[in-house]
Design a protein around this motif. Structure first.
Motif, mmCIF file in Angstrom:
data_model
loop_
_atom_site.group_PDB
_atom_site.id
_atom_site.type_symbol
_atom_site.label_atom_id
_atom_site.label_comp_id
_atom_site.label_asym_id
_atom_site.label_seq_id
_atom_site.Cartn_x
_atom_site.Cartn_y
_atom_site.Cartn_z
ATOM 1 N N CYS A 171 58.680 27.944 18.569
ATOM 2 C CA CYS A 171 57.868 28.609 19.590
ATOM 3 C C CYS A 171 56.496 27.964 19.730
ATOM 4 C CB CYS A 171 57.711 30.096 19.264
ATOM 5 S SG CYS A 171 59.206 31.056 19.603
ATOM 6 N N VAL A 172 56.058 27.842 20.980
ATOM 7 C CA VAL A 172 54.773 27.245 21.324
ATOM 8 C C VAL A 172 54.015 28.206 22.228
ATOM 9 C CG1 VAL A 172 53.604 25.348 22.500
ATOM 10 C CG2 VAL A 172 55.664 24.892 21.165
ATOM 11 N N SER A 173 52.749 28.391 21.940
ATOM 12 C CA SER A 173 51.875 29.204 22.783
ATOM 13 C C SER A 173 51.023 28.270 23.636
ATOM 14 C CB SER A 173 50.984 30.092 21.902
ATOM 15 O OG SER A 173 50.050 30.801 22.681
ATOM 16 N N ILE A 174 51.075 28.466 24.965
ATOM 17 C CA ILE A 174 50.300 27.637 25.883
ATOM 18 C C ILE A 174 49.119 28.455 26.415
ATOM 19 C CG2 ILE A 174 52.387 26.335 26.462
ATOM 20 C CD1 ILE A 174 52.381 27.712 29.198
ATOM 21 N N PRO A 175 48.087 27.817 26.935
ATOM 22 C CA PRO A 175 46.898 28.561 27.354
ATOM 23 C C PRO A 175 47.195 29.608 28.429
ATOM 24 C CG PRO A 175 46.413 26.213 27.216
ATOM 25 C CD PRO A 175 47.904 26.357 27.084
ATOM 26 N N ILE A 176 46.653 30.805 28.221
ATOM 27 C CA ILE A 176 46.705 31.853 29.245
ATOM 28 C C ILE A 176 45.543 32.812 28.978
ATOM 29 C CG2 ILE A 176 48.399 33.235 27.948
ATOM 30 C CD1 ILE A 176 49.528 34.089 30.760
ATOM 31 N N TYR A 177 44.578 32.805 29.862
ATOM 32 C CA TYR A 177 43.435 33.712 29.752
ATOM 33 C C TYR A 177 42.739 33.782 31.108
ATOM 34 C CZ TYR A 177 41.782 29.044 28.233
ATOM 35 O OH TYR A 177 41.571 27.687 28.100
ATOM 36 N N PRO A 178 41.977 34.857 31.344
ATOM 37 C CA PRO A 178 41.477 35.103 32.704
ATOM 38 C C PRO A 178 40.558 34.032 33.262
ATOM 39 C CG PRO A 178 41.374 37.107 31.397
ATOM 40 C CD PRO A 178 41.736 36.012 30.444
ATOM 41 N N SER A 179 39.840 33.305 32.400
ATOM 42 C CA SER A 179 38.883 32.327 32.910
ATOM 43 C C SER A 179 39.509 30.989 33.262
ATOM 44 C CB SER A 179 37.746 32.121 31.896
ATOM 45 O OG SER A 179 38.252 31.626 30.666
ATOM 46 N N LEU A 180 40.821 30.835 33.083
ATOM 47 C CA LEU A 180 41.479 29.615 33.555
ATOM 48 C C LEU A 180 41.334 29.504 35.071
ATOM 49 C CD1 LEU A 180 44.845 29.538 31.568
ATOM 50 C CD2 LEU A 180 43.003 27.849 31.413
ATOM 51 N N THR A 181 40.965 28.320 35.533
ATOM 52 C CA THR A 181 40.889 28.100 36.972
ATOM 53 C C THR A 181 42.263 27.727 37.512
ATOM 54 O OG1 THR A 181 40.440 25.732 36.768
ATOM 55 C CG2 THR A 181 38.532 27.224 36.678
ATOM 56 N N ASP A 182 42.422 27.805 38.821
ATOM 57 C CA ASP A 182 43.694 27.416 39.424
ATOM 58 C C ASP A 182 43.999 25.947 39.139
ATOM 59 O OD1 ASP A 182 43.972 29.969 40.390
ATOM 60 O OD2 ASP A 182 43.365 29.488 42.442
ATOM 61 N N ALA A 183 42.957 25.113 39.147
ATOM 62 C CA ALA A 183 43.170 23.691 38.858
ATOM 63 C C ALA A 183 43.632 23.493 37.417
ATOM 64 C CB ALA A 183 41.881 22.903 39.121
ATOM 65 N N GLU A 184 43.083 24.258 36.499
ATOM 66 C CA GLU A 184 43.514 24.152 35.103
ATOM 67 C C GLU A 184 44.962 24.618 34.945
ATOM 68 O OE1 GLU A 184 39.469 24.704 32.443
ATOM 69 O OE2 GLU A 184 40.333 26.492 33.391
ATOM 70 N N ILE A 185 45.319 25.678 35.652
ATOM 71 C CA ILE A 185 46.704 26.173 35.582
ATOM 72 C C ILE A 185 47.665 25.103 36.097
ATOM 73 C CG2 ILE A 185 48.308 27.893 36.504
ATOM 74 C CD1 ILE A 185 45.795 29.798 36.573
ATOM 75 N N GLU A 186 47.298 24.426 37.180
ATOM 76 C CA GLU A 186 48.141 23.358 37.709
ATOM 77 C C GLU A 186 48.300 22.232 36.691
ATOM 78 O OE1 GLU A 186 46.584 22.068 41.428
ATOM 79 O OE2 GLU A 186 46.883 24.015 42.419
ATOM 80 N N ARG A 187 47.223 21.890 35.986
ATOM 81 C CA ARG A 187 47.309 20.843 34.950
ATOM 82 C C ARG A 187 48.219 21.280 33.823
ATOM 83 N NH1 ARG A 187 41.934 19.321 32.355
ATOM 84 N NH2 ARG A 187 43.374 18.150 31.025
ATOM 85 N N ILE A 188 48.082 22.519 33.371
ATOM 86 C CA ILE A 188 48.918 23.028 32.283
ATOM 87 C C ILE A 188 50.383 22.969 32.690
ATOM 88 C CG2 ILE A 188 49.505 25.093 30.939
ATOM 89 C CD1 ILE A 188 46.450 25.836 31.242
ATOM 90 N N ILE A 189 50.689 23.438 33.901
ATOM 91 C CA ILE A 189 52.071 23.416 34.386
ATOM 92 C C ILE A 189 52.599 21.991 34.435
ATOM 93 C CG2 ILE A 189 53.495 23.768 36.444
ATOM 94 C CD1 ILE A 189 51.870 26.345 36.943
ATOM 95 N N SER A 190 51.796 21.058 34.918
ATOM 96 C CA SER A 190 52.230 19.680 35.030
ATOM 97 C C SER A 190 52.538 19.075 33.666
ATOM 98 C CB SER A 190 51.153 18.850 35.738
ATOM 99 O OG SER A 190 51.508 17.476 35.771
ATOM 100 N N VAL A 191 51.644 19.279 32.717
ATOM 101 C CA VAL A 191 51.831 18.697 31.383
ATOM 102 C C VAL A 191 53.006 19.353 30.673
ATOM 103 C CG1 VAL A 191 50.804 18.493 29.075
ATOM 104 C CG2 VAL A 191 49.446 17.928 31.105
ATOM 105 N N VAL A 192 53.056 20.671 30.672
ATOM 106 C CA VAL A 192 54.122 21.373 29.957
ATOM 107 C C VAL A 192 55.478 21.056 30.587
ATOM 108 C CG1 VAL A 192 55.065 23.661 29.394
ATOM 109 C CG2 VAL A 192 52.626 23.189 29.070
ATOM 110 N N SER A 193 55.552 21.042 31.908
ATOM 111 C CA SER A 193 56.815 20.703 32.574
ATOM 112 C C SER A 193 57.263 19.295 32.197
ATOM 113 C CB SER A 193 56.670 20.811 34.089
ATOM 114 O OG SER A 193 56.409 22.131 34.483
#
Length: 356
Positions: free
Chosen positions: A325-347
């Motif tokens: 199991c891996v925990s990836i970043p998730i918290y309210p101060s994430l920006t939309d651009a950061e979420i897109e980066r996380i999705i891209s890298v994790v995918s």
């Protein structure tokens, strides 16, 4: 812009702003910085939010668990059932009372404690069960409150979560909350015990402060300050917004990762997604390292399971979760651009185990 030039996205960070700063500054300006009216107000507001009549603020989530157990009379010779897949605060809290911690295995789908495995470990010496709602997903309290021993809900990761129509923290004989820096809401350090019992609340209040007592009984210095409580009151007022943002990010992750070789968290309406935990089906250490190389902070959701610390065998589902199991970043101060980066890298990591 290359990966080398992009800022690192940490696994966790608090969501704080000007309103919290002003609230803390107002307490400092008042001259009353120790436990006082702000703590009283914070306790009342948490009671209202959770739906219980009594709460006592303390210095940490660990202190909350400790004094809740002590107020129930748990001590040497007793046993307390706790999950293995959890941080060592539970282990320490039980040990502080002199009782013996008894780890139980988890449910593979939810990562919460398995009620059948907990029941199997019940003995005459069992005095309590500590039930965490892991990673923001409510456990089923009814499966544990029927075991015949007091249940302390550990809501360190789950304030704002709901089971059925009721908030977590309203089911057990007591509930412990944590307000550490990276928890759902924060006071920097801090915690709270909530309970439906006036008598238990009175014992917690007696135990958490040693001054002006007329007997030599051992007590503690577990008070929260008004500075911390002022920040906590603002954070509690923002909690619904925080939870809404966490759930929105979780929906984005679910949409992006569906169909990839990974097990996603349960899609539960009461989940607040304190952590977004992926079961990647293979050893997670290399995934975490390569995510960090790509600028994304990921981590094991539990540092070391308790059965490993205690050198115990017989926890196959906890072992699997710890390895995979891996925990990836998730918290309210994430920006939309950061979420897109996380999705891209994790995918990319999920699609190509050899690299991005």
């Amino acid at each position: 812009m290359t990966i080398e030039n992009l800022p690192f996205i940490p696994h966790s960070r608090p969501t704080l702003g000007e309103e919290e700063a002003r609230a803390a500054a107002a307490v400092v300006a008042s001259g009353h910085v120790a436990e006082g009216p702000a703590v009283d107000a914070f306790e009342r507001e948490l009671c209202t939010f959770v739906g219980v009549p009594h709460a006592a603020a303390v210095s940490s989530g660990t202190a909350a668990l400790h004094v809740a157990l002590a107020a129930m009379g748990v001590g040497p010779g007793d046993e307390v059932i706790i999950p293995s897949f959890v941080c060592s605060a539970l282990l320490n809290a039980v040990a502080y009372t002199g009782a013996v911690p008894v780890p139980a295995d988890i449910d593979a789908a939810t990562l919460n404690m398995d009620p059948q495995d907990a029941e199997r470990r019940l003995l005459r010496r069992t005095r309590a069960v500590i039930l965490p709602h892991m990673f923001g997903l409510p456990a089923d309290p009814d499966r544990f409150t029927g075991l015949g021993v007091p249940v302390i809900e550990d809501c360190a990761q789950s304030i704002g979560a709901v089971h059925g129509s009721r908030p977590v923290g309203s089911f057990g004989q007591a509930a412990a909350f944590s307000f550490y820096a990276t928890k759902v809401i924060t006071t920097g350090e801090g915690g709270m015990v909530a309970t439906p019992s006036r008598e238990l609340a009175a014992r917690v209040r007696d135990l958490k402060a040693y001054d002006r007592r007329d007997d030599p009984a051992t007590r503690f210095n577990f008070k929260l300050t008004d500075i911390q409580a002022a920040v906590g009151r603002v954070q509690l007022g923002r909690l619904k917004t925080f939870v809404g943002r966490r759930r929105a990010i979780a929906r984005s992750y679910r949409s992006a990762f569906q169909g990839l070789p990974v097990r996603l968290p349960p899609d539960d309406a009461g989940h607040i997604y304190f952590r977004y935990v992926l079961d990647i089906g293979t050893e997670c250490a290399d995934f975490i390292r390569r995510a960090a190389d790509a600028g994304i902070g990921c981590d094991r959701p539990v540092y070391t399971p308790l059965h490993r610390l205690l050198e115990l065998d017989g926890f196959p589902r906890t072992e699997r979760a710890w390895h995979q199991c891996v925990s990836i970043p998730i918290y309210p101060s994430l920006t939309d651009a950061e979420i897109e980066r996380i999705i891209s890298v994790v995918s990319g990591l999920l699609k190509s185990p050899a690299g991005i």
